[in-house]
Enzyme design. Structure first.
Site, PDB file in Angstrom:
ATOM      1  N   HIS A   1       0.907  -0.588   0.013  1.00 27.19           N
ATOM      2  CA  HIS A   1       0.001  -0.032  -0.475  1.00 27.19           C
ATOM      3  C   HIS A   1       1.012   1.515  -0.165  1.00 27.19           C
ATOM      4  CE1 HIS A   1      -2.715   2.447   1.458  1.00 27.19           C
ATOM      5  NE2 HIS A   1      -3.786   1.695   1.404  1.00 27.19           N
TER       6      HIS A   1
ATOM      7  N   GLN B   1      -4.480  -5.476   6.831  1.00 27.07           N
ATOM      8  CA  GLN B   1      -5.368  -6.240   5.415  1.00 27.07           C
ATOM      9  C   GLN B   1      -4.853  -7.626   6.498  1.00 27.07           C
ATOM     10  OE1 GLN B   1      -7.457  -5.685   3.751  1.00 27.07           O
ATOM     11  NE2 GLN B   1      -6.639  -3.524   3.101  1.00 27.07           N
TER      12      GLN B   1
ATOM     13  N   CYS C   1      -5.135   2.737  -3.447  1.00 25.04           N
ATOM     14  CA  CYS C   1      -3.362   3.036  -2.891  1.00 25.04           C
ATOM     15  C   CYS C   1      -2.297   2.205  -3.132  1.00 25.04           C
ATOM     16  CB  CYS C   1      -3.853   3.522  -1.162  1.00 25.04           C
ATOM     17  SG  CYS C   1      -4.701   4.611  -1.800  1.00 25.04           S
TER      18      CYS C   1
ATOM     19  N   ASP D   1       3.160  -4.881   8.250  1.00 26.75           N
ATOM     20  CA  ASP D   1       2.001  -3.689   7.594  1.00 26.75           C
ATOM     21  C   ASP D   1       0.409  -5.251   7.616  1.00 26.75           C
ATOM     22  OD1 ASP D   1      -0.519  -2.418   7.096  1.00 26.75           O
ATOM     23  OD2 ASP D   1       0.698  -1.679   5.600  1.00 26.75           O
TER      24      ASP D   1
ATOM     25  N   LYS E   1     -10.294  -0.502   9.961  1.00 25.45           N
ATOM     26  CA  LYS E   1     -10.488  -1.958   9.331  1.00 25.45           C
ATOM     27  C   LYS E   1     -11.500  -3.401  10.006  1.00 25.45           C
ATOM     28  CE  LYS E   1      -7.724  -0.628   5.584  1.00 25.45           C
ATOM     29  NZ  LYS E   1      -8.696  -0.139   4.407  1.00 25.45           N
TER      30      LYS E   1
END
Lengths: 158, 423
Positions: free
Chosen positions: B131, B211, B378, B208, B238
């Site tokens: 991202h 997700q 993104c 990261d 999220k």
């Protein structure tokens, strides 16, 4: 449901999308700009050729959705051959239509095929698509005339 | 009935009030944009309202009754987040504004004087499927320090090319950063393996998990120390929580070695006009009044997910994603960008449909009540790899039903007929 879509995707728009006019980058030109729509990645490289105060040519290489591609094609039809002042006035009329949220009845005398975009004004997320090429053309024209220098790449707020 | 779906799915859906919304035409709303932001269960909404109505005060500084209650709620949220990701220590959980801020915190402070300072000649390694929020902070770090940014590529199926590891991971490599689950391709990356190899050359690893946290059970304490990343970030909105709150988990060793990021209230030990000393973690990285009610809401959110069971949430995502991939495979001219095996991917499915631009797909789907995302998500570098400028992304979550996937597929077929692709 589909009438809502039909308001957006007029036949004229789909025709221009499938068979875009004046596509490709050509010489001569006085200014070339590259504009992007940062939210979706649509891009356009656009050149203008102005001769004796007349828009002699507008050529372009663009990627994007049906609305942005058709709008580019319609733009070239409308401005090529017109006096720059006259073309800028058409530009202003189109800008007002797109920013009207659907409240303005478009003037076919002035906007010709561009009246098909009246429905786009009711889709706020898509207004930027329709304006990408128009903003690029205004920028390039200003640069070619040596007036109102603007950044070569900008994200327009509709 | 699809194998792996959450038991009592219809009951679970009733926890999410927004799922009863209808379109202007009265049709059901099919929300397939959960990788963008997830919807919120009633318990998160109620917890936040209750906190504002009954317990609102500043935290840590206010010593009165309400101050004590607010502090307890805020620190309680830290405990819940720590439990959610299996953090070895609760103090290793830092609240930030979002995942981007958490990544910027790490990338920025790594450029400042300290044990891990990145300098000229050093290498920072990332991947082409990140991202933008896990690309730009590292580009900025490299610009400021003279370090070099290098990239793991991925193959046409959307898997990282680990054959480059020996070349990318050398004694010059100071930082390796990667996404656990790609927001565009859906790929689940081998975080443990890459971490082990990065640690072997002395690099620190930043993951990261924006997700991953919504979809995968995460248990940091259970990971072998050599395979456990040094930092992991995710965002509240999220994981069925509110916006305005993110999480940086960092190992105590890393967080103590990094200099403070923002200066201000509550991050200090003593302030004198000649200089200040800093608080220990987590306060060291939480300058100023934090997003209190957002943290409290996030606490309720991760508790909600834990009550459902992240292994069940994961199984549901896999089942729905598998069902979606099957359905999409039947749409003529549609190409999925990313792995097609649901065992190796998350619930975000990006695709292109020959002859129709993603924007146009999105608009047609929207008029039928199906909410998807169109654009570069993104992740522009990842799109470039496929030679496309943008894509359409449908992303499911724990409340997604097979019928909603059917609605997506129907809407795509309608899109094909609307644009007369078969004429």
């Amino acid at each position: 449901m589909s009438s809502e879509l039909d308001a957006l995707y007029q036949e004229i728009i789909l025709d221009h999308y499938k068979n875009p006019h004046h596509k490709g980058l050509r010489d001569p030109f006085e200014a070339e700009v590259h504009h992007v729509n940062p939210t979706c990645g649509d891009e356009i490289t656009l050149r203008v050729h102005v001769e004796d105060g007349t828009v002699a040519d507008v050529s372009y290489d663009a990627v994007g959705c049906s609305i942005s591609q058709a709008s580019t094609s319609v733009l070239t039809d409308l401005v090529i051959g017109k006096k720059v002042d006259e073309a800028l006035s058409v530009h202003q009329t189109f800008l007002e239509l797109m920013q009207s949220k659907g409240t303005i009845e478009p003037d076919e005398e002035v906007l010709e095929d561009a009246i098909a975009f009246a429905g786009v004004a009711k889709f706020p997320a898509r207004v930027k698509c329709a304006l990408l090429a128009w903003m690029a053309w205004k920028d390039a024209t200003a640069q070619s005339l040596g007036t109102l220098p603007e950044p070569a790449t900008s994200s327009q707020e509709a | 009935m699809l194998e792996g779906l959450l038991p009592d799915l219809e009951v679970v859906r009733k926890d999410f009030p927004i799922l009863t919304r209808t379109t202007p035409g009265g049709g059901p709303l099919v929300y397939l944009d959960s990788a963008n932001t997830s919807q919120k269960p009633q318990v998160v909404i109620d917890t936040m309202v209750d906190h504002l109505e009954r317990h609102n005060a500043n935290v840590a500084r206010a010593m009165h009754m309400l101050g004590a209650e607010a502090t307890e709620a805020f620190e309680g949220a830290r405990d819940k987040v720590a439990a959610f990701i299996g953090a070895p220590e609760r103090s290793e959980v830092i609240f930030t504004k979002n995942a981007s801020e958490a990544l910027n915190l790490v990338a920025t402070t790594l450029g400042w004087a300290g044990e891990h300072q990145v300098g000229p000649g050093d290498v920072v390694v990332t991947t082409e499927m990140e991202h933008h929020s896990n690309i730009v902070p590292w580009q900025m770090l490299c610009q400021r320090t003279g370090a070099e940014l290098r990239w793991f590529t991925f193959d046409e199926d959307g898997y990282l090319d680990l054959s480059q590891a020996d070349e990318l991971l050398t004694e010059r490599t100071k930082v390796v950063t990667l996404t656990w689950v790609s927001n565009m391709l859906g790929t689940i990356n081998p975080v443990a393996e890459i971490t082990r190899r990065a640690h072997a050359v002395g690099a620190i690893v930043v993951v990261d998990a924006s997700q991953a946290a919504p979809q995968l059970p995460i248990d940091l304490a259970a990971m072998a120390p050599e395979e456990r990343p040094d930092a992991l970030v995710f965002t509240g909105h999220k994981v069925v929580g509110p916006t305005g709150i993110g999480v940086l988990w960092g190992s105590r060793a890393l967080l103590e070695a990094l200099p403070p990021f923002l200066g201000g209230g509550e991050m200090i030990e003593t302030v004198r006009m000649t200089g200040s000393t800093y608080a220990g973690i987590p306060a060291k990285f939480e300058a100023g009044t934090p997003p209190i009610v957002e943290a409290v809401g996030l606490g309720a959110a991760v508790e909600y997910l834990s009550a459902l069971g992240m292994e069940h949430v994961h199984a549901h995502e896999r089942a729905i994603t598998g069902y979606a991939l099957e359905g999409l495979a039947g749409v003529k001219g549609l190409r999925v960008l990313g792995p097609t095996d649901p065992a190796h991917r998350g619930g975000a499915v990006s695709f292109e449909l020959a002859g129709v631009h993603p924007h146009d797909i999105m608009t047609v789907l929207d008029t039928r009540g199906v909410a998807v995302r169109a654009g570069h998500h993104c992740a522009r570098p990842a799109h470039e790899k496929f030679g496309v400028q943008s894509s359409t992304r449908a992303s499911s979550y724990l409340y997604t039903t097979p019928e909603e996937i059917d609605a997506l597929v129907d809407a795509l077929e309608y899109t094909r007929s609307y644009f007369r692709l078969d004429d």
